[in-house]
Design an enzyme around this catalytic site. Structure first.
Site, mmCIF file in Angstrom:
data_model
loop_
_atom_site.group_PDB
_atom_site.id
_atom_site.type_symbol
_atom_site.label_atom_id
_atom_site.label_comp_id
_atom_site.label_asym_id
_atom_site.label_seq_id
_atom_site.Cartn_x
_atom_site.Cartn_y
_atom_site.Cartn_z
ATOM 1 N N ASP A 22 -1.727 4.802 2.544
ATOM 2 C CA ASP A 22 -0.700 4.328 3.482
ATOM 3 C C ASP A 22 -0.073 3.004 3.069
ATOM 4 O O ASP A 22 0.320 2.200 3.910
ATOM 5 C CB ASP A 22 -1.274 4.202 4.907
ATOM 6 C CG ASP A 22 -1.950 5.486 5.346
ATOM 7 O OD1 ASP A 22 -1.366 6.548 5.106
ATOM 8 O OD2 ASP A 22 -3.057 5.427 5.915
ATOM 9 N N LYS A 25 3.755 4.176 -0.511
ATOM 10 C CA LYS A 25 4.090 4.701 -1.841
ATOM 11 C C LYS A 25 5.331 5.591 -1.800
ATOM 12 O O LYS A 25 6.123 5.592 -2.734
ATOM 13 C CB LYS A 25 2.911 5.525 -2.396
ATOM 14 C CG LYS A 25 1.682 4.694 -2.692
ATOM 15 C CD LYS A 25 0.549 5.552 -3.200
ATOM 16 C CE LYS A 25 -0.022 6.497 -2.175
ATOM 17 N NZ LYS A 25 -0.670 5.889 -1.022
ATOM 18 N N GLY A 51 0.393 11.738 3.520
ATOM 19 C CA GLY A 51 1.513 11.808 4.454
ATOM 20 C C GLY A 51 2.486 10.729 4.047
ATOM 21 O O GLY A 51 2.386 9.599 4.497
ATOM 22 N N HIS A 52 3.379 11.068 3.144
ATOM 23 C CA HIS A 52 4.307 10.054 2.646
ATOM 24 C C HIS A 52 5.569 10.053 3.502
ATOM 25 O O HIS A 52 6.346 10.998 3.485
ATOM 26 C CB HIS A 52 4.620 10.314 1.171
ATOM 27 C CG HIS A 52 3.426 10.093 0.281
ATOM 28 N ND1 HIS A 52 3.340 10.541 -0.994
ATOM 29 C CD2 HIS A 52 2.270 9.441 0.521
ATOM 30 C CE1 HIS A 52 2.176 10.179 -1.511
ATOM 31 N NE2 HIS A 52 1.510 9.512 -0.594
ATOM 32 N N GLN A 239 -3.093 8.815 -1.468
ATOM 33 C CA GLN A 239 -4.219 7.974 -1.014
ATOM 34 C C GLN A 239 -4.192 6.645 -1.777
ATOM 35 O O GLN A 239 -3.123 6.231 -2.193
ATOM 36 C CB GLN A 239 -5.572 8.694 -1.189
ATOM 37 C CG GLN A 239 -5.769 9.892 -0.258
ATOM 38 C CD GLN A 239 -5.104 11.152 -0.762
ATOM 39 O OE1 GLN A 239 -5.270 11.521 -1.903
ATOM 40 N NE2 GLN A 239 -4.354 11.803 0.087
HETATM 41 P P1 IMP Z 1 -9.887 13.554 3.294
HETATM 42 O O1 IMP Z 1 -9.033 13.117 2.151
HETATM 43 O O2 IMP Z 1 -9.124 14.332 4.329
HETATM 44 O O3 IMP Z 1 -11.142 14.238 2.851
HETATM 45 O O4 IMP Z 1 -10.381 12.228 4.062
HETATM 46 C C1 IMP Z 1 -11.268 11.297 3.462
HETATM 47 C C2 IMP Z 1 -10.934 9.876 3.846
HETATM 48 O O5 IMP Z 1 -9.709 9.506 3.240
HETATM 49 C C3 IMP Z 1 -10.731 9.656 5.351
HETATM 50 O O6 IMP Z 1 -11.169 8.356 5.680
HETATM 51 C C4 IMP Z 1 -9.232 9.740 5.512
HETATM 52 O O7 IMP Z 1 -8.781 9.030 6.643
HETATM 53 C C5 IMP Z 1 -8.764 9.093 4.219
HETATM 54 N N1 IMP Z 1 -7.462 9.566 3.762
HETATM 55 C C6 IMP Z 1 -7.185 10.727 3.143
HETATM 56 N N2 IMP Z 1 -5.886 10.809 2.842
HETATM 57 C C7 IMP Z 1 -5.311 9.667 3.258
HETATM 58 C C8 IMP Z 1 -3.988 9.149 3.179
HETATM 59 O O8 IMP Z 1 -3.057 9.745 2.642
HETATM 60 N N3 IMP Z 1 -3.822 7.919 3.732
HETATM 61 C C9 IMP Z 1 -4.833 7.220 4.281
HETATM 62 N N4 IMP Z 1 -6.077 7.648 4.355
HETATM 63 C C10 IMP Z 1 -6.327 8.872 3.849
#
Ligand code: IMP
Length: 447
Positions: A22, A25, A51-52, A239
């Protein structure tokens, strides 16, 4: 501008998040596409957990679009978009995402969007397995976005339950694959899936496969062709560094490598095709999900950031925790990625604060340190962070076009961050609109 092109050369640029995701990017890459004149952008890891948020201008109004699997470049006409084999792809979600773009007039034809057939598929089983593992872990869960990322990546590592995009393109191939997967899954995972339910899931995959078939190919080979034609591209990370499966705050991380050195492996391109790394980081820190967050602020400062920065998850709508810029973590991320220049986002959110704290050291083993600990458990147990306080500013920054336009305290804040992280902050976001950012003339010379 010429200097930027010289700095980048003809190698692919890698854009990475330097925090827990977040960082902005999406908006950063859309802006850099224009500055660099990029022809193509590839995403190499993650999937719909990203979620861009980007803004697409239709006539005079800017429409907010959240891109989950497509590179953010999808909203810039003429830029070719690739989803590489290192991603995990939810085919149903992708079909939906593409039709949402078509609705607002953005071209998503197979000449423009390309998907690697080797990518692992996220399907209903992946989501069910994730529900199961997260609820079994109780309060110790990762706080995953529950889009089935972990199980889809695990299926690639397990091999026995892997379904790839290629498998969706042929009815018999898919049926045989699912049959085999289900036998092992019932014995190994002990999840109950009704036959009727499975038939629906299989049909859904097949239908998505039919839509996606013209888009599927060999992404690395197609990028090679573009490079041979002299085209310039970038790899867009999802991420952030601190969510990297190995180098982040393990185990509260995502299920893929997010750092720049994973771009060659995820795209299938030789590492020598990649050059400069641009890091994106907010002027403060946010985190969603569980896991350590040393500079988290639950008081008025954190509330200011939450409200002024509209810090809500773009995929889940969850409130993001907020806190001060963490120079220890940021310097670690700069180093881990070999970042050469930084895009600092959301500086405008700090307007209206009398003072702004910056986290500069951690208390570890009875002493202050500026080194990010290699053992993630130390971070979980961290009790104290040393802060430096910078004077704030009250002015609205949205009209600032150059560094000199910024209030002096905002300039000092940026300069201090720069000193602490050790690389130049070249771009500064001062608002959500496409042109609300500043480009400085401080790119490093040579290497
Ligand atoms: P997962 O990627 O859904 O397995 O989540 C693993 C961890 O990464 C959790 O703490 C999510 O909140 C975090 N996370 C995954 N994708 C994002 C992103 O695009 N932005 C922020 N946090 C993320």
């Amino acid at each position: 501008m010429r200097k930027l092109k010289e700095w980048v050369g003809n190698l692919m640029v890698i854009l990475v998040g330097l925090s827990w995701g977040d960082e902005g990017k999406g908006v950063a890459i859309v802006r850099l596409i224009k500055l660099l004149g990029l022809d193509f952008v590839v995403r190499w890891q993650g999937g719909p957990n990203a979620g861009h948020t980007v803004y697409y201008r239709i006539k005079e109004a800017a429409k907010k679009i959240v891109l989950k699997q497509l590179p953010s470049a999808a909203i810039v006409p003429g830029v070719k978009c690739f989803l590489a084999a290192g991603m995990v792809i939810d085919p149903l979600g992708l079909v939906k995402e593409m039709s949402e773009l078509q609705e607002v007039g953005i071209a998503t034809d197979p000449d423009r969007i390309r998907i690697d057939g080797r990518a692992a598929v996220i399907w209903q089983l992946s989501k069910r397995l994730e529900e199961k593992s997260e609820s079994a872990a109780g309060s110790d869960c990762v706080g995953s976005i529950k889009r089935g990322m972990g199980p889809a990546y695990a299926s690639a590592a397990n091999r026995f339950d892997l379904i790839t995009i290629y498998d969706l393109l042929d009815e018999q191939r898919l049926a045989a694959r699912i049959k085999q997967v289900m036998v092992v899954v019932r014995r190994f995972y002990r999840v109950r899936v009704l036959k009727s339910e499975m038939a629906v899931w299989q049909q859904e995959l097949l239908e998505a496969g039919r839509v996606l078939a013209p888009y599927v190919g060999d992404v690395a080979a197609e990028i090679q062709e573009l490079i041979d034609q002299g085209k310039i591209g970038a790899a867009e990370g999802a991420q952030g560094t601190l969510l990297d499966i190995r180098w982040g705050t393990v185990p509260k991380v995502t299920s893929s490598h997010t750092i720049a050195s994973s771009a060659p492996a995820g795209t299938g391109l030789p590492h020598v095709f990649f050059g400069r790394v641009i890091g994106v980081i907010k002027a403060y820190v946010t985190r969603v999900g569980n896991g350590p967050f040393p500079t988290k602020d639950t008081g008025s400062f954190g509330r200011h950031l939450q409200t002024e920065g509209a810090e809500k998850g773009s995929v889940t709508g969850r409130d993001r925790d907020c806190g001060a810029f963490d120079a220890v973590a940021a310097r670690y991320a700069v180093w881990k990625n070999g970042v050469g220049a930084v895009f600092l986002t959301k500086l405008d959110v700090l307007s209206g604060l009398e003072e702004i704290p910056i986290g500069v050291a951690y208390w570890i083993n009875g002493a202050w340190t500026t080194e990010f600990p290699n053992d993630p458990l130390i971070l979980e147990q961290l009790s104290r962070v040393k802060y430096e306080t910078m004077p704030g500013w009250s002015e609205n920054l949205s009209e600032c076009k150059s560094f000199e336009d910024l209030p002096i305290n905002a300039q000092r804040y940026v300069q201090r961050l720069e000193e602490l992280i050790g690389v130049p902050i070249v771009w500064i976001g001062v608002g959500g609109e496409d042109d609300q950012f500043i480009t400085r003339e401080n790119l490093p010379n040579g290497d």
